[in-house]
Write a protein that holds these residues in place. Structure first.
Motif, short mmCIF file in Angstrom:
data_model
loop_
_atom_site.label_atom_id
_atom_site.label_comp_id
_atom_site.label_asym_id
_atom_site.label_seq_id
_atom_site.Cartn_x
_atom_site.Cartn_y
_atom_site.Cartn_z
N GLY A 169 0.80 -1.22 0.00
CA GLY A 169 0.00 0.00 0.00
C GLY A 169 0.83 1.27 0.00
O GLY A 169 0.38 2.30 0.49
N ASP A 170 2.02 1.19 -0.55
CA ASP A 170 2.92 2.34 -0.63
C ASP A 170 3.48 2.42 -2.06
O ASP A 170 4.67 2.20 -2.29
N PRO A 171 2.62 2.72 -3.03
CA PRO A 171 3.05 2.68 -4.45
C PRO A 171 4.16 3.66 -4.74
O PRO A 171 4.23 4.75 -4.15
N GLN A 172 5.01 3.27 -5.69
CA GLN A 172 6.19 4.07 -6.06
C GLN A 172 6.18 4.27 -7.58
O GLN A 172 6.95 3.64 -8.31
N PRO A 173 5.30 5.14 -8.08
CA PRO A 173 5.19 5.30 -9.54
C PRO A 173 6.47 5.79 -10.21
O PRO A 173 6.69 5.51 -11.39
N HIS A 174 7.33 6.49 -9.46
CA HIS A 174 8.57 6.97 -10.09
C HIS A 174 9.50 5.80 -10.41
O HIS A 174 10.28 5.87 -11.36
N TRP A 175 9.41 4.70 -9.65
CA TRP A 175 10.21 3.52 -9.99
C TRP A 175 9.67 2.87 -11.26
O TRP A 175 10.45 2.39 -12.09
N GLU A 176 8.36 2.84 -11.40
CA GLU A 176 7.78 2.25 -12.61
C GLU A 176 8.18 3.05 -13.85
O GLU A 176 8.52 2.48 -14.89
N LEU A 177 8.14 4.36 -13.73
CA LEU A 177 8.57 5.19 -14.85
C LEU A 177 10.05 4.96 -15.13
O LEU A 177 10.46 4.86 -16.30
N ALA A 178 10.86 4.88 -14.09
CA ALA A 178 12.29 4.63 -14.29
C ALA A 178 12.51 3.29 -14.99
O ALA A 178 13.37 3.18 -15.87
#
Length: 355
Positions: A169-178
């Motif tokens: 429950g702590d999403p990290q969208p900047h990692w997905e973009l990276a």
């Protein structure tokens, strides 16, 4: 194929190498985070819970404030102080794998701050084009270049980190973009990486790390198959030496398994069993002209790669699909980087450097 009992014995040979402080060293005595994590993953498959927990405690204890680990640790002290990005990223792979195998949510939650710091360190070293430089040196200066093998492994680490964040429950969208940007560069911009094409890892790692899959992956592997694969023995570590190595062979097994090519995967896995020692450990490599083990050592990281490959082929644990399931899942717009080239397989037949 080896038996389940033999797989466990191989994992136990890794546990026998573990130091009192929890580190799992190379034969020459130093610990690095990437190979340490791989060894913990193998012991997790075998259910060796206590050494695994000590190993992750070792990582938490030696992580630095910026999220990285020293490149080499000896007796708990950093002896090479640069921080490699692929070392940091692989911690996310290990923690996600541990969750898949054990379902231990408390451990996953406990490990999450370590993973977050590590992947933020990694993402912070991504260039404008999308590759991630290989290290920040002891003075804090980013390297001027990236490595294809390292970035391929980082891609998997970022994907695993995204899955962990979503789970907790702590999403990290900047990692997905990276990860999306990195996958694009791995597929479309071979010029972004230092030329290490004589090493087999640069050949198969874009597949192993999930950035290149499908028909493009088969074409990539077929292009250099005869360069690196030695029938009946395994695969060469480097193209210009008569030397097959167990870890690289098993990683290619994992890459083939991820593509559903289980026939070639199983054949290669059987081919490298000549490196097995009677105690369940594995020789690092075999020089097939001189007919000698080279180097004259049995390494924990080779045993770990064997266990992970066996798990993928034999489905011994709930983590057996780790390398199959983590792959490039988003579409990156090539116009963002200005190339409008789409995703293509990087040429592997480039001129090779001399040894």
């Amino acid at each position: 194929m080896i038996s389940r009992a033999e797989v466990v014995r191989t994992a136990e040979s890794i546990a026998a190498l573990q130091q009192e402080d929890g580190g799992v060293p190379w034969p020459e005595g130093h610990v690095d985070a990437w190979n340490h994590v791989e060894c913990l993953m193998a012991m997790t498959v075998a259910g060796l819970a206590e050494p695994v927990r000590r190993g992750y405690a070792y990582l938490a204890r030696h992580q630095r404030a910026d999220g990285s680990w020293p490149m080499k640790l000896v007796d708990g002290a950093g002896v090479e102080l640069g921080g490699e990005t692929n070392h940091a990223a692989y911690v996310a792979v290990g923690v996600w794998h541990h969750h898949l195998v054990t379902g231990d949510r408390a451990f996953t939650e406990e490990s999450w701050p370590m993973v977050k710091a590590a992947l933020d360190y990694v993402a912070g070293l991504q260039t404008e084009r999308g590759e991630i430089v290989w290290e920040r040196d002891a003075r804090g200066r980013p390297s001027s270049y990236a490595l294809l093998t390292g970035c391929s492994s980082i891609h998997q680490g970022l994907r695993c980190g995204v899955l962990l964040g979503d789970l907790l429950g702590d999403p990290q969208p900047h990692w997905e973009l990276a990860a999306d940007r990195l996958a694009h560069v791995l597929g479309a911009h071979p010029e972004a990486f230092a030329d290490k094409s004589r090493f087999s890892m640069d050949w198969y790692y874009p597949v192993l790390g999930g950035a290149v899959r499908g028909q493009q992956a088969f074409e990539l592997l077929d292009r250099e198959w005869t360069t690196f694969v030695v029938p009946g023995l395994g695969i060469r570590c480097v193209s210009d030496q008569p030397w097959v190595t167990g870890a690289e062979t098993c990683e290619l097994v994992l890459a083939l398994d991820a593509l559903g090519d289980r026939e070639r995967a199983a054949r290669l896995f059987s081919d490298m069993q000549h490196l097995r020692h009677e105690d369940g450990s594995y020789w690092t490599g075999w020089q097939f002209v001189n007919r000698k083990h080279f180097p004259h050592e049995r390494s924990g990281y080779t045993a770990a790669a064997v266990v992970l490959a066996a798990d993928a082929l034999m489905e011994l644990s709930p983590g057996s699909g780790l390398f199959r399931d983590v792959e490039r899942t988003a579409t990156f717009d090539p116009d963002v980087c200005g190339c409008a080239a789409g995703i293509r397989v990087p040429p592997q037949a480039a001129e090779r450097e001399t040894p």
